[in-house]
Design a protein around this motif. Structure first.
Motif, PDB file in Angstrom:
ATOM      1  N   LEU A 144       8.461  18.181 104.102  1.00  0.00           N
ATOM      2  CA  LEU A 144       8.669  18.110 104.933  1.00  0.00           C
ATOM      3  C   LEU A 144       9.318  19.048 105.684  1.00  0.00           C
ATOM      4  O   LEU A 144       8.869  19.793 106.608  1.00  0.00           O
ATOM      5  N   ALA A 181       2.576  22.282 113.217  1.00  0.00           N
ATOM      6  CA  ALA A 181       2.734  20.304 112.088  1.00  0.00           C
ATOM      7  C   ALA A 181       2.202  19.562 112.901  1.00  0.00           C
ATOM      8  O   ALA A 181       1.188  18.596 112.406  1.00  0.00           O
ATOM      9  N   THR A 182       1.390  19.545 114.073  1.00  0.00           N
ATOM     10  CA  THR A 182       0.781  18.768 114.665  1.00  0.00           C
ATOM     11  C   THR A 182      -1.229  18.848 114.243  1.00  0.00           C
ATOM     12  O   THR A 182      -1.482  17.705 114.021  1.00  0.00           O
ATOM     13  N   ALA A 185      -0.481  17.173 110.912  1.00  0.00           N
ATOM     14  CA  ALA A 185      -1.050  15.935 111.442  1.00  0.00           C
ATOM     15  C   ALA A 185      -1.969  15.085 111.469  1.00  0.00           C
ATOM     16  O   ALA A 185      -2.511  14.243 110.510  1.00  0.00           O
ATOM     17  N   LYS A 189      -4.790  12.282 108.824  1.00  0.00           N
ATOM     18  CA  LYS A 189      -4.408  11.023 109.597  1.00  0.00           C
ATOM     19  C   LYS A 189      -5.978  10.579 109.684  1.00  0.00           C
ATOM     20  O   LYS A 189      -6.713   9.755 109.574  1.00  0.00           O
TER      21      LYS A 189
END
Length: 196
Positions: A144, A181-182, A185, A189
């Motif tokens: 990461l 990155a958001t 993520a 999820k």
């Protein structure tokens, strides 16, 4: 004397007492039988021909007493033999039970040893899995960080084509890297929710 090996304490004492009583009874009956035989022999020798009727009545009573004593002796002998047979059967059953208990003890000890071995192997496997998980988490974190640095570098490089000042280029590159990155993520999820 007949010994009862392998019997419980109270049962053994009870059988020993019975056997002793029967033995005393047999001894008494044998003594009575011998006395009756001796008395009968003495009377038979002293009897004359004219006294036969009196002697015959006495002989019959004595003969009946001897017969009763003989029958009692035979019954006592049968009881004693039955007690001996029961004692032998009890001893055989006791030996069988002891053999079964010894086999079960060996099985339990073997199972206990197997359980200990399995427990130690499970502990070793747990430690190995914990090490693998820690290594995987460390590798993921490194990946990461490298991905974030590469993303920031690519964003900065692509914004350098616009010929903006360095502060603007760096700020826009950081903003783009955070947005990317958001997005990753959120996507991760959502995939986790769908899989579970």
């Amino acid at each position: 004397r007949l010994e009862l090996s392998g019997s419980a304490g109270n049962a053994r004492q009870e059988w020993d007492q019975r056997l002793q009583e029967w033995g005393r009874e047999i001894t008494t009956l044998r003594a009575q039988l011998d006395n009756a035989r001796n008395a009968n022999g003495r009377r038979a020798l002293r009897l004359s021909g004219g006294d036969m009727e009196c002697g015959s009545a006495g002989f019959t009573a004595q003969h009946e007493g001897v017969m009763q004593s003989t029958e009692m002796l035979e019954r006592s002998s049968c009881k004693l033999e039955e007690a001996r047979r029961l004692a032998l059967e009890t001893e055989d059953i006791g030996q069988g039970v002891l053999g079964d208990l010894a086999a079960q003890r060996e099985t339990i000890l073997h199972t206990l040893e197997s359980t200990r071995t399995i427990g130690s192997e499970l502990n070793a496997a747990r430690q190995t899995l914990n090490r693998l998980i820690a290594t995987a988490q460390r590798n993921r974190l490194i990946t990461l960080v490298i991905g974030a640095v590469l993303c920031l570098g690519l964003c900065f490089w692509s914004l350098a084509w616009l010929k903006l000042p360095l502060k603007w280029n760096l700020g826009l590159a950081i903003l783009a890297a955070v947005m990317i990155a958001t997005c990753f993520a959120v996507r991760f999820k959502l995939q986790r929710r769908v899989n579970s």
